[in-house]
Motif scaffolding. Structure first.
Motif, PDB file in Angstrom:
ATOM      1  N   VAL A  30      10.251  -1.034 -10.093  1.00 40.52           N
ATOM      2  CA  VAL A  30      10.860   0.197 -10.570  1.00 40.52           C
ATOM      3  C   VAL A  30      12.277   0.256  -9.996  1.00 40.52           C
ATOM      4  CG1 VAL A  30      10.737   2.714 -10.579  1.00 40.52           C
ATOM      5  CG2 VAL A  30       8.644   1.370 -10.680  1.00 40.52           C
ATOM      6  N   TYR A  31      13.250   0.371 -10.885  1.00 39.72           N
ATOM      7  CA  TYR A  31      14.651   0.390 -10.480  1.00 39.72           C
ATOM      8  C   TYR A  31      15.263   1.765 -10.693  1.00 39.72           C
ATOM      9  CZ  TYR A  31      14.628  -4.665 -10.210  1.00 39.72           C
ATOM     10  OH  TYR A  31      14.355  -5.956  -9.843  1.00 39.72           O
ATOM     11  N   THR A  32      16.148   2.168  -9.813  1.00 41.10           N
ATOM     12  CA  THR A  32      16.951   3.366  -9.964  1.00 41.10           C
ATOM     13  C   THR A  32      18.401   2.931  -9.896  1.00 41.10           C
ATOM     14  OG1 THR A  32      15.283   4.682  -8.830  1.00 41.10           O
ATOM     15  CG2 THR A  32      17.460   5.659  -9.023  1.00 41.10           C
ATOM     16  N   ARG A  33      19.119   3.179 -10.968  1.00 43.58           N
ATOM     17  CA  ARG A  33      20.534   2.775 -11.044  1.00 43.58           C
ATOM     18  C   ARG A  33      20.729   1.314 -10.664  1.00 43.58           C
ATOM     19  NH1 ARG A  33      22.035   8.243  -8.304  1.00 43.58           N
ATOM     20  NH2 ARG A  33      22.009   9.560 -10.128  1.00 43.58           N
ATOM     21  N   ARG A  34      19.910   0.456 -11.258  1.00 46.22           N
ATOM     22  CA  ARG A  34      19.962  -1.007 -11.078  1.00 46.22           C
ATOM     23  C   ARG A  34      19.646  -1.467  -9.651  1.00 46.22           C
ATOM     24  NH1 ARG A  34      22.343  -3.447 -15.697  1.00 46.22           N
ATOM     25  NH2 ARG A  34      23.312  -1.871 -16.973  1.00 46.22           N
ATOM     26  N   ARG A  35      19.048  -0.608  -8.866  1.00 46.63           N
ATOM     27  CA  ARG A  35      18.648  -0.950  -7.506  1.00 46.63           C
ATOM     28  C   ARG A  35      17.135  -0.810  -7.392  1.00 46.63           C
ATOM     29  NH1 ARG A  35      19.971   2.628  -2.628  1.00 46.63           N
ATOM     30  NH2 ARG A  35      18.842   1.451  -1.095  1.00 46.63           N
ATOM     31  N   LEU A  36      16.490  -1.786  -6.775  1.00 44.01           N
ATOM     32  CA  LEU A  36      15.034  -1.751  -6.639  1.00 44.01           C
ATOM     33  C   LEU A  36      14.610  -0.532  -5.840  1.00 44.01           C
ATOM     34  CD1 LEU A  36      12.338  -3.189  -7.149  1.00 44.01           C
ATOM     35  CD2 LEU A  36      12.705  -4.415  -5.002  1.00 44.01           C
ATOM     36  N   HIS A  37      13.791   0.304  -6.456  1.00 44.73           N
ATOM     37  CA  HIS A  37      13.308   1.523  -5.800  1.00 44.73           C
ATOM     38  C   HIS A  37      11.934   1.319  -5.177  1.00 44.73           C
ATOM     39  CE1 HIS A  37      12.296   5.679  -5.043  1.00 44.73           C
ATOM     40  NE2 HIS A  37      11.165   5.469  -5.685  1.00 44.73           N
ATOM     41  N   LEU A  50       7.738  -9.112  -0.755  1.00 46.32           N
ATOM     42  CA  LEU A  50       8.452  -7.873  -1.040  1.00 46.32           C
ATOM     43  C   LEU A  50       9.472  -7.561   0.040  1.00 46.32           C
ATOM     44  CD1 LEU A  50       5.501  -5.595  -2.168  1.00 46.32           C
ATOM     45  CD2 LEU A  50       7.052  -6.921  -3.586  1.00 46.32           C
ATOM     46  N   PRO A  51      10.626  -7.005  -0.345  1.00 47.34           N
ATOM     47  CA  PRO A  51      11.597  -6.574   0.663  1.00 47.34           C
ATOM     48  C   PRO A  51      10.969  -5.544   1.596  1.00 47.34           C
ATOM     49  CG  PRO A  51      12.575  -6.553  -1.531  1.00 47.34           C
ATOM     50  CD  PRO A  51      11.102  -6.803  -1.705  1.00 47.34           C
ATOM     51  N   SER A  52      11.309  -5.594   2.860  1.00 47.34           N
ATOM     52  CA  SER A  52      10.630  -4.767   3.869  1.00 47.34           C
ATOM     53  C   SER A  52      10.878  -3.264   3.734  1.00 47.34           C
ATOM     54  CB  SER A  52      11.032  -5.216   5.267  1.00 47.34           C
ATOM     55  OG  SER A  52      12.430  -5.071   5.437  1.00 47.34           O
ATOM     56  N   ALA A  53      11.935  -2.834   3.085  1.00 46.20           N
ATOM     57  CA  ALA A  53      12.227  -1.405   2.978  1.00 46.20           C
ATOM     58  C   ALA A  53      11.739  -0.773   1.681  1.00 46.20           C
ATOM     59  CB  ALA A  53      13.728  -1.186   3.101  1.00 46.20           C
ATOM     60  N   VAL A  54      11.148  -1.564   0.794  1.00 48.70           N
ATOM     61  CA  VAL A  54      10.748  -1.069  -0.523  1.00 48.70           C
ATOM     62  C   VAL A  54       9.387  -0.388  -0.448  1.00 48.70           C
ATOM     63  CG1 VAL A  54      10.147  -1.794  -2.869  1.00 48.70           C
ATOM     64  CG2 VAL A  54      12.088  -2.832  -1.701  1.00 48.70           C
ATOM     65  N   PRO A  55       9.282   0.871  -0.950  1.00 49.76           N
ATOM     66  CA  PRO A  55       7.976   1.521  -0.984  1.00 49.76           C
ATOM     67  C   PRO A  55       7.064   0.884  -2.029  1.00 49.76           C
ATOM     68  CG  PRO A  55       9.670   2.999  -1.838  1.00 49.76           C
ATOM     69  CD  PRO A  55      10.353   1.737  -1.426  1.00 49.76           C
ATOM     70  N   VAL A  56       5.786   1.044  -1.808  1.00 53.15           N
ATOM     71  CA  VAL A  56       4.767   0.488  -2.694  1.00 53.15           C
ATOM     72  C   VAL A  56       3.896   1.649  -3.174  1.00 53.15           C
ATOM     73  CG1 VAL A  56       2.743  -1.001  -2.733  1.00 53.15           C
ATOM     74  CG2 VAL A  56       4.789  -1.739  -1.528  1.00 53.15           C
ATOM     75  N   TYR A  57       3.665   1.724  -4.486  1.00 59.17           N
ATOM     76  CA  TYR A  57       2.903   2.817  -5.080  1.00 59.17           C
ATOM     77  C   TYR A  57       1.586   2.293  -5.635  1.00 59.17           C
ATOM     78  CZ  TYR A  57       7.429   5.052  -4.803  1.00 59.17           C
ATOM     79  OH  TYR A  57       8.614   5.544  -4.345  1.00 59.17           O
ATOM     80  N   VAL A  58       0.488   2.984  -5.282  1.00 60.97           N
ATOM     81  CA  VAL A  58      -0.846   2.612  -5.743  1.00 60.97           C
ATOM     82  C   VAL A  58      -1.576   3.850  -6.257  1.00 60.97           C
ATOM     83  CG1 VAL A  58      -1.024   0.601  -4.237  1.00 60.97           C
ATOM     84  CG2 VAL A  58      -1.810   2.807  -3.416  1.00 60.97           C
ATOM     85  N   HIS A  65      -5.725   1.148   1.167  1.00 63.97           N
ATOM     86  CA  HIS A  65      -6.451   0.467   2.243  1.00 63.97           C
ATOM     87  C   HIS A  65      -6.485  -1.044   2.026  1.00 63.97           C
ATOM     88  CE1 HIS A  65      -9.314  -0.171   5.441  1.00 63.97           C
ATOM     89  NE2 HIS A  65     -10.110  -0.809   4.589  1.00 63.97           N
ATOM     90  N   GLN A  66      -6.682  -1.477   0.789  1.00 68.33           N
ATOM     91  CA  GLN A  66      -6.694  -2.911   0.483  1.00 68.33           C
ATOM     92  C   GLN A  66      -5.368  -3.563   0.880  1.00 68.33           C
ATOM     93  OE1 GLN A  66      -7.627  -2.912  -3.719  1.00 68.33           O
ATOM     94  NE2 GLN A  66      -9.673  -3.734  -3.300  1.00 68.33           N
ATOM     95  N   LEU A  67      -4.279  -2.871   0.651  1.00 67.95           N
ATOM     96  CA  LEU A  67      -2.970  -3.431   0.991  1.00 67.95           C
ATOM     97  C   LEU A  67      -2.726  -3.427   2.497  1.00 67.95           C
ATOM     98  CD1 LEU A  67      -0.647  -1.917  -1.756  1.00 67.95           C
ATOM     99  CD2 LEU A  67      -1.778  -4.136  -1.722  1.00 67.95           C
ATOM    100  N   PRO A  75       1.775   0.688   6.795  1.00 68.35           N
ATOM    101  CA  PRO A  75       1.097   1.751   6.044  1.00 68.35           C
ATOM    102  C   PRO A  75       2.033   2.889   5.625  1.00 68.35           C
ATOM    103  CG  PRO A  75      -0.231   1.114   7.925  1.00 68.35           C
ATOM    104  CD  PRO A  75       1.084   0.391   8.058  1.00 68.35           C
ATOM    105  N   ALA A  76       3.113   3.096   6.342  1.00 68.44           N
ATOM    106  CA  ALA A  76       4.052   4.160   5.987  1.00 68.44           C
ATOM    107  C   ALA A  76       4.779   3.871   4.676  1.00 68.44           C
ATOM    108  CB  ALA A  76       5.065   4.354   7.106  1.00 68.44           C
ATOM    109  N   ARG A  77       4.810   2.621   4.244  1.00 70.38           N
ATOM    110  CA  ARG A  77       5.475   2.250   2.990  1.00 70.38           C
ATOM    111  C   ARG A  77       4.599   2.467   1.765  1.00 70.38           C
ATOM    112  NH1 ARG A  77       7.008  -3.725   3.454  1.00 70.38           N
ATOM    113  NH2 ARG A  77       7.498  -3.402   1.276  1.00 70.38           N
ATOM    114  N   VAL A  78       3.297   2.660   1.971  1.00 70.11           N
ATOM    115  CA  VAL A  78       2.353   2.760   0.849  1.00 70.11           C
ATOM    116  C   VAL A  78       2.176   4.226   0.446  1.00 70.11           C
ATOM    117  CG1 VAL A  78       0.024   2.245   0.057  1.00 70.11           C
ATOM    118  CG2 VAL A  78       1.169   0.693   1.651  1.00 70.11           C
ATOM    119  N   VAL A  79       2.417   4.510  -0.823  1.00 72.62           N
ATOM    120  CA  VAL A  79       2.263   5.859  -1.374  1.00 72.62           C
ATOM    121  C   VAL A  79       1.153   5.808  -2.404  1.00 72.62           C
ATOM    122  CG1 VAL A  79       3.397   7.697  -2.680  1.00 72.62           C
ATOM    123  CG2 VAL A  79       4.734   6.288  -1.089  1.00 72.62           C
TER     124      VAL A  79
END
Length: 92
Positions: A30-37, A50-58, A65-67, A75-79
């Motif tokens: 998912v990109y926002t203004r051509r930047r990976l969101h 995956l880049p370390s600062a990119v959030p992950v949505y499930v 939990h699987q991730l 775990p703070a990156r997983v939404v």
């Protein structure tokens, strides 16, 4: 909910023009203004790519939990959206 993001923030899902391959299948970018969101529903086996600062949505806590149990993602990156397993996340 996605309509304002699509129109105001230029959020879009981007698919590989060559299709999904074993080497590139890590989720939906998912990109926002051509930047990976963020990444929607990544494969647990590909988290290390995956880049370390990119959030992950499930969909739900089970997928989160699987991730996180892989140890490859903070775990703070997983939404998660608290959706049932049969529910599909749709951007359209």
């Amino acid at each position: 909910m996605t309509e304002p993001l699509w129109k105001k923030e230029a959020v879009r899902a981007e698919f590989d023009a060559l299709g999904v391959t074993k080497d590139s299948a890590y989720g939906i970018a998912v990109y926002t203004r051509r930047r990976l969101h963020g990444i929607l529903r990544p494969s647990p086996a590909s988290l290390h790519r995956l880049p370390s600062a990119v959030p992950v949505y499930v969909r739900n806590a089970r997928e989160a939990h699987q991730l996180t149990e892989t140890g490859n993602i903070d775990p703070a990156r997983v939404v998660h959206f608290n959706l049932p397993d049969h529910e599909q996340m749709s951007l359209i």
